[in-house]
Design a protein around this motif. Structure first.
Motif, PDB file in Angstrom:
ATOM      1  N   GLY A  61       0.795  -1.234   0.000  1.00 50.51           N
ATOM      2  CA  GLY A  61       0.000   0.000   0.000  1.00 50.51           C
ATOM      3  C   GLY A  61       0.819   1.271   0.000  1.00 50.51           C
ATOM      4  N   ASP A  62       2.124   1.137  -0.148  1.00 48.38           N
ATOM      5  CA  ASP A  62       3.022   2.298  -0.100  1.00 48.38           C
ATOM      6  C   ASP A  62       3.154   3.009  -1.434  1.00 48.38           C
ATOM      7  N   SER A  63       2.844   2.320  -2.518  1.00 49.75           N
ATOM      8  CA  SER A  63       3.174   2.881  -3.844  1.00 49.75           C
ATOM      9  C   SER A  63       2.256   2.277  -4.897  1.00 49.75           C
ATOM     10  N   GLY A  64       2.341   2.816  -6.087  1.00 52.01           N
ATOM     11  CA  GLY A  64       1.654   2.229  -7.230  1.00 52.01           C
ATOM     12  C   GLY A  64       0.166   2.040  -6.982  1.00 52.01           C
ATOM     13  N   GLU A  87      12.614  -0.927   3.090  1.00 54.07           N
ATOM     14  CA  GLU A  87      13.320  -0.005   2.186  1.00 54.07           C
ATOM     15  C   GLU A  87      12.371   1.001   1.516  1.00 54.07           C
ATOM     16  N   GLU A  88      11.062   0.799   1.676  1.00 55.62           N
ATOM     17  CA  GLU A  88      10.071   1.678   1.040  1.00 55.62           C
ATOM     18  C   GLU A  88       9.477   2.704   2.015  1.00 55.62           C
ATOM     19  N   GLU A  89      10.162   2.927   3.142  1.00 60.13           N
ATOM     20  CA  GLU A  89       9.610   3.805   4.189  1.00 60.13           C
ATOM     21  C   GLU A  89       9.230   5.199   3.645  1.00 60.13           C
TER      22      GLU A  89
HETATM   23 MG    MG Z   1       6.452   0.226  -3.223  1.00 60.16          MG
END
Ligand code: MG
Ligand code: NAD
Length: 298
Positions: A61-64, A87-89
């Motif tokens: 849910g962090d991106s895209g 690594e996606e913080e």
């Molecule tokens: Mg991501």
């Protein structure tokens, strides 16, 4: 570059100024590092209370696509937990801020879902911090292209299946202890599940399996009042694509194979996930909603 989906617009001309350059990112890739920014609906998505008071867990849910869904869900009135890799913080914190800006609770859950114990703990923490759970979105995915099957190591094959299939299985089982009648599960498949590319042998196989898993489980859970459905995206501009998901030199043109002749944006996926989570889709069970720019599917 933001395009208002609520305006009367020619969908073949939407995002017509979007022509991504060839680019590559190591690791999972970040939205923050895309040279051509993706549209997650930050400036456009309008909520109308369709998920008021609901509690959602979105993997990746962090991106895209998952990031766009998180923004839309919060604006529809849901509290949202997002899972992502440590690594996606940076990307995750941006989505947390957007959820909170919508006046909702955000829960950030970094960790590796290829670890079964972590996958179970992830659900437990989401339930504890959200105060329950009624929407589960299995969306995290691993996609690495290889022109030759001999280049796919046993470890990489295992990691693709652990991320795309096993984690969905572990997380779904853990969530079922908490999902009450009326809850929904939405899994993310792909056009690759029907029209596999020769360089995505392992990934495409997992995406077909996600469709089949979902159609079987949907029948099993329907009598219990829990609906399972699938969204199957076509080529969508996200970090995964630039982090080895496709050959780098093919990125500029990857959308031209679709009848709409262009890349899709994460913002164009979010409404499909809103529909399948809300009571508006009460009689829709075991369905795969293709959001792929017009490519024919079975
Ligand atoms: Mg991501
Ligand atoms: P993305 O890179 O933004 O999202 C994928 C997410 O998966 C990452 O953000 C990451 O947090 C998560 N993830 C990967 N491995 C993980 C692990 N081991 N532990 C925890 N989290 C992990 O890219 P996206 O394109 O939005 O991908 C979302 C889903 O959409 C994936 O399932 C992907 O297969 C699917 N999909 C994407 C496309 C496309 O063209 N972008 C097309 C069809 C299907």
């Amino acid at each position: 570059m933001a395009t208002d989906q609520y305006a009367f617009t020619n969908p073949a001309e939407m995002y017509s100024d979007f022509e991504p350059s060839a680019q590559y990112q190591e690791g999972a890739g970040l939205d923050a590092n895309l040279r051509d920014k993706a549209d997650l609906g930050e400036d456009t998505y309008r909520g109308t209370g369709r998920l008021e008071g609901r509690k959602a867990l979105i993997t990746g849910g962090d991106s895209g696509i998952g990031g766009a869904v998180a923004i839309a869900y919060a604006r529809e009135g849901a509290d949202v937990a997002i899972s992502y890799l440590p690594e996606e913080e940076e990307d995750a914190q941006r989505i947390v801020s957007l959820i909170e800006a919508a006046g909702r609770t955000a829960v950030a859950l970094p960790g590796d879902i290829t670890d079964a114990a972590f996958s179970r703990e992830l659900v437990a923490t989401a339930v504890e911090k959200l105060g329950g759970l009624d929407i589960l979105i299995n969306n995290a995915g691993k996609q690495q292209f290889h022109e030759d099957i001999l280049e796919i190591s046993d470890d990489e094959f295992d990691a693709t299946f652990k991320t795309n299939i096993y984690a969905m299985f572990w997380i779904t089982k853990a969530a079922l202890a908490h999902l009450k009648p009326g809850s929904t599960i939405i899994n993310t498949s792909s056009i690759q599940g029907y029209s596999p590319a020769p360089h995505l042998v392992d990934y495409a196989t997992t995406k077909a399996a996600i469709n089949t898993f979902s159609k079987a489980l949907a029948q099993q859970l329907a009598p219990k009042g829990i609906r399972v459905n699938v969204v199957a995206p076509g080529p969508i501009w996200t970090p995964l694509q630039t982090a080895g998901g496709q050959p780098t030199d093919q990125l500029p043109d990857a959308g031209s194979q679709t009848p709409l002749g262009r890349w899709g944006q994460p913002a164009e996926l979010a409404p499909a996930y809103v529909f399948l989570a809300s009571g508006e889709s009460s009689y829709v069970v075991g369905e795969t909603l293709n959001v792929n720019g017009g490519m024919p599917t079975p």
